[in-house]
Design an enzyme around this catalytic site. Structure first.
Site, mmCIF file in Angstrom:
data_model
loop_
_atom_site.group_PDB
_atom_site.id
_atom_site.type_symbol
_atom_site.label_atom_id
_atom_site.label_comp_id
_atom_site.label_asym_id
_atom_site.label_seq_id
_atom_site.Cartn_x
_atom_site.Cartn_y
_atom_site.Cartn_z
ATOM 1 N N LYS A 106 0.826 -1.211 0.000
ATOM 2 C CA LYS A 106 0.000 0.000 0.000
ATOM 3 C C LYS A 106 0.859 1.260 0.000
ATOM 4 O O LYS A 106 0.638 2.181 -0.779
ATOM 5 C CB LYS A 106 -0.915 0.005 1.226
ATOM 6 C CG LYS A 106 -1.752 1.261 1.313
ATOM 7 C CD LYS A 106 -2.243 1.561 2.707
ATOM 8 C CE LYS A 106 -1.206 2.040 3.633
ATOM 9 N NZ LYS A 106 -1.485 3.147 4.517
ATOM 10 N N ASN A 107 1.857 1.309 0.869
ATOM 11 C CA ASN A 107 2.621 2.551 0.992
ATOM 12 C C ASN A 107 3.497 2.834 -0.226
ATOM 13 O O ASN A 107 3.792 3.986 -0.514
ATOM 14 C CB ASN A 107 3.439 2.560 2.286
ATOM 15 C CG ASN A 107 2.559 2.815 3.495
ATOM 16 O OD1 ASN A 107 1.406 3.215 3.360
ATOM 17 N ND2 ASN A 107 3.094 2.564 4.688
ATOM 18 N N CYS A 135 -3.974 8.432 9.825
ATOM 19 C CA CYS A 135 -4.194 7.892 11.164
ATOM 20 C C CYS A 135 -3.673 8.866 12.214
ATOM 21 O O CYS A 135 -2.599 9.444 12.060
ATOM 22 C CB CYS A 135 -3.459 6.573 11.314
ATOM 23 S SG CYS A 135 -4.264 5.230 10.455
ATOM 24 N N ARG A 152 2.162 14.638 13.165
ATOM 25 C CA ARG A 152 2.860 14.178 11.963
ATOM 26 C C ARG A 152 3.205 15.376 11.089
ATOM 27 O O ARG A 152 2.560 15.626 10.066
ATOM 28 C CB ARG A 152 1.994 13.141 11.230
ATOM 29 C CG ARG A 152 1.732 11.925 12.098
ATOM 30 C CD ARG A 152 0.842 10.907 11.420
ATOM 31 N NE ARG A 152 1.524 10.090 10.445
ATOM 32 C CZ ARG A 152 0.966 9.044 9.840
ATOM 33 N NH1 ARG A 152 -0.260 8.703 10.107
ATOM 34 N NH2 ARG A 152 1.656 8.350 8.951
ATOM 35 N N ASP A 188 4.759 0.213 11.989
ATOM 36 C CA ASP A 188 3.465 -0.278 11.512
ATOM 37 C C ASP A 188 3.176 -1.721 11.944
ATOM 38 O O ASP A 188 2.080 -2.231 11.711
ATOM 39 C CB ASP A 188 3.379 -0.169 9.971
ATOM 40 C CG ASP A 188 3.149 1.264 9.519
ATOM 41 O OD1 ASP A 188 3.012 2.162 10.381
ATOM 42 O OD2 ASP A 188 3.105 1.506 8.301
ATOM 43 N N ARG A 247 -8.652 0.593 4.835
ATOM 44 C CA ARG A 247 -7.763 1.564 4.195
ATOM 45 C C ARG A 247 -6.497 0.890 3.672
ATOM 46 O O ARG A 247 -5.901 1.363 2.702
ATOM 47 C CB ARG A 247 -7.333 2.645 5.210
ATOM 48 C CG ARG A 247 -8.405 3.653 5.544
ATOM 49 C CD ARG A 247 -7.839 4.743 6.416
ATOM 50 N NE ARG A 247 -6.487 5.047 5.986
ATOM 51 C CZ ARG A 247 -5.548 5.606 6.732
ATOM 52 N NH1 ARG A 247 -5.831 5.951 7.969
ATOM 53 N NH2 ARG A 247 -4.351 5.840 6.265
HETATM 54 C C1 UD1 Z 1 5.112 6.501 6.468
HETATM 55 C C2 UD1 Z 1 4.053 5.451 6.287
HETATM 56 C C3 UD1 Z 1 3.542 4.978 7.648
HETATM 57 C C4 UD1 Z 1 4.697 4.538 8.518
HETATM 58 C C5 UD1 Z 1 5.775 5.599 8.573
HETATM 59 C C6 UD1 Z 1 7.039 5.124 9.302
HETATM 60 C C7 UD1 Z 1 3.026 6.081 4.208
HETATM 61 C C8 UD1 Z 1 1.864 6.690 3.519
HETATM 62 N N1 UD1 Z 1 2.969 6.021 5.530
HETATM 63 O O1 UD1 Z 1 4.486 7.599 7.132
HETATM 64 O O2 UD1 Z 1 2.640 3.898 7.419
HETATM 65 O O3 UD1 Z 1 4.205 4.324 9.825
HETATM 66 O O4 UD1 Z 1 6.176 5.979 7.245
HETATM 67 O O5 UD1 Z 1 7.550 3.981 8.687
HETATM 68 O O6 UD1 Z 1 3.970 5.625 3.592
HETATM 69 N N2 UD1 Z 1 8.592 13.634 10.669
HETATM 70 C C9 UD1 Z 1 8.923 14.956 10.955
HETATM 71 N N3 UD1 Z 1 8.902 15.846 9.919
HETATM 72 C C10 UD1 Z 1 8.580 15.493 8.652
HETATM 73 C C11 UD1 Z 1 8.252 14.141 8.378
HETATM 74 C C12 UD1 Z 1 8.263 13.248 9.415
HETATM 75 O O7 UD1 Z 1 9.224 15.299 12.094
HETATM 76 O O8 UD1 Z 1 8.572 16.350 7.765
HETATM 77 C C13 UD1 Z 1 8.611 12.636 11.763
HETATM 78 C C14 UD1 Z 1 7.264 12.006 12.015
HETATM 79 O O9 UD1 Z 1 6.480 12.782 12.887
HETATM 80 C C15 UD1 Z 1 7.668 10.686 12.620
HETATM 81 C C16 UD1 Z 1 8.952 10.340 11.863
HETATM 82 O O10 UD1 Z 1 9.438 11.573 11.352
HETATM 83 O O11 UD1 Z 1 7.972 10.844 13.961
HETATM 84 C C17 UD1 Z 1 8.789 9.359 10.727
HETATM 85 O O12 UD1 Z 1 7.763 9.815 9.871
HETATM 86 P P1 UD1 Z 1 7.703 9.423 8.329
HETATM 87 O O13 UD1 Z 1 8.707 8.374 8.025
HETATM 88 O O14 UD1 Z 1 7.707 10.665 7.528
HETATM 89 O O15 UD1 Z 1 6.271 8.784 8.254
HETATM 90 P P2 UD1 Z 1 5.157 9.019 7.180
HETATM 91 O O16 UD1 Z 1 5.781 9.282 5.835
HETATM 92 O O17 UD1 Z 1 4.145 9.943 7.710
#
Ligand code: UD1
Length: 425
Positions: A17-18, A112, A117, A300, A392
């Site tokens: 999915k991701n 979620c 985030r 996850d 989802r």
């Molecule tokens: C993606 C996945 C999600 C998974 C996560 C971690 C998708 C759509 N979702 O989410 O299922 O749980 O990776 O493997 O692919 N952060 C910041 N600033 C940013 C971006 C992230 O501080 O600009 C922080 C987040 O709050 C979190 C960490 O970095 O603590 C990791 O987040 P990130 O890897 O970006 O997760 P997602 O891309 O939201």
């Protein structure tokens, strides 16, 4: 569902999915046809496909897992789709639209509620490439007169920022270097997808990714990798029910951190070229887990493994190091008899002998799946509501569970629920 029965058999794992969510947005980067195979038919991907249509792309479903997309006639770079606000991956349209149109207007992402985030690292990347980015009325508004490669060091390892910056950079002039990049399997899949369209991305899967801009991308035919988290969830289903399940169409290398933990708690793991067999053990041993970016244990999979550890013969510690509010499901698990104490981002899990069936609700996608696993382990009838969260990200979850012997059904009314109880006795 009526739990208490070991799950036995084989299950085919769907496309990731991701990875699919990034790839769908990435199709915007070419005027030519893109054929995507192994596309999971889940609500998150369907919302992304609908948003592509709203942008003016043609999206043709060839079958439930194959889609042909042509984004030639994209007319504008603004999306305002109410549904899109609900999913996290809407942010991928920002990077893709900046790459294609040098501008983007996309609602701030939802998804979620597992903690704050932010998308500051995405924005930092877009700015480094030359875009001006503002937040206006709940939307991210970005504009660039030209995009030029740059060196971007991520302050935090972020899957979303890594993919988004790759998409904004593939058509930029010159070289972009992403330092402290995420290394998840879907980062590699995204890079492979873009490279199959003529992009020049090197180093995906390591923490330094180098992108040399090209002037145009062409069409492609691409098959999405298997879903690491879906596979891990079914592996936990085998473990928690003391069953014997083979997950097929997986890349065992992607599953290493999960396989290792399941072995540690007493399961037998057999690895094949593209399958993994998990044989459960009635006596689950306690262990400690810390979620980390890949190749560490995935956040996850945290709810599913915590649910398993709640039935172990001792005390385990689970540290959630990625998101700050990812133990919300623990209250529901406690209602089933689990003994878990949460302090900040640490859960101390004292194993109990068994869960008791209950009426519970899914607070988010992965926790929802974990609670279904709890129900399958509990002897008796458990009802999980709010399953749209599960839908989802899991394709035909209940059908696949049925295929390995689970007594489970989606019911839409109390009457249907009573019918199910009569049927399973
Ligand atoms: C993606 C996945 C999600 C998974 C996560 C971690 C998708 C759509 N979702 O989410 O299922 O749980 O990776 O493997 O692919 N952060 C910041 N600033 C940013 C971006 C992230 O501080 O600009 C922080 C987040 O709050 C979190 C960490 O970095 O603590 C990791 O987040 P990130 O890897 O970006 O997760 P997602 O891309 O939201």
């Amino acid at each position: 569902m009526k739990g208490g029965k070991p799950l036995v058999g084989e299950v085919n794992i769907s496309g990731a999915k991701n990875a699919a969510l990034g790839i769908i947005a990435g199709t915007i980067l070419t005027d030519e046809d893109v054929l995507i195979e192994n596309m999971p038919d889940v609500s998150d991907t369907n919302i992304m496909l609908e948003a592509l249509r709203e942008l003016g792309a043609s999206v043709c479903r060839i079958d439930s897992n194959t889609v042909r997309i042509n984004a030639r006639s994209i007319g504008h770079a603004a999306i305002d789709d109410d549904y899109l606000r609900r999913i996290r991956a809407s942010y991928y349209f920002i990077g893709a639209l900046i790459g294609r149109c040098h501008e983007a207007q996309v609602p701030l992402p939802g998804g979620c509620v597992i903690g704050s985030r932010p998308i500051d690292q995405h924005i930092k990347g877009f700015k480094a490439l030359g875009a001006e980015v503002e937040i206006e009325n709940g939307s991210v508004v970005a504009k660039a007169s030209a995009l030029t490669g740059d060196e971007i060091y991520l302050d935090k390892v972020s899957v979303g920022a890594t993919i988004n910056i790759m998409m904004a950079a593939v058509l930029a002039e010159g070289r972009t270097v992403i330092g402290n990049a995420a290394k998840e399997p879907h980062i590699v899949d995204m890079a492979n997808f873009l490279n199959s369209m003529g992009a020049n991305i090197r180093g995906a899967g390591t923490d330094v990714i180098r992108i040399t801009g090209v002037t145009r991308l062409h069409g492609t035919e691409y098959s999405i990798i298997p879903d690491q988290i879906e596979a891990g969830t079914f592996m936990c289903a085998a473990a928690i029910t003391g069953g014997d399940v083979t997950v097929r169409n997986v890349i065992p290398k992607h599953m290493e951190s999960i396989s290792a933990k399941l072995e540690e708690v007493g399961c037998t793991i057999e690895e094949y070229d593209d399958a993994i067999r998990v044989i459960g053990n009635k006596d689950i041993r306690p262990t400690n887990i810390m979620t980390l970016p890949y190749p560490g244990f995935p956040t996850d999979m945290q709810p599913q493994i915590t649910t398993l550890l709640a039935l172990s013969g001792g005390t385990s510690m689970v540290v959630e190091s990625i998101f700050d509010n990812r133990f919300k499901y623990v209250g529901e698990l406690t209602r089933m008899g689990a003994n878990i104490r949460v302090e900040g981002n640490v859960a101390v899990v004292s194993g109990v002998k068994e869960f008791s069936p209950a009426r519970i609700f899914a607070p988010d996608l992965r926790a929802g799946a974990a609670l279904v696993l709890a129900g399958l382990a509990a002897g008796g009838i458990t009802t999980v509501s709010d399953i749209e969260f599960i839908q989802r990200g899991y394709e035909h979850f209940e059908k696949k569970l049925k295929g390995i012997g689970a007594e489970i059904e989606i019911v839409r009314s109390e009457r249907e629920a009573r019918k199910f109880v009569m049927k399973v006795g």
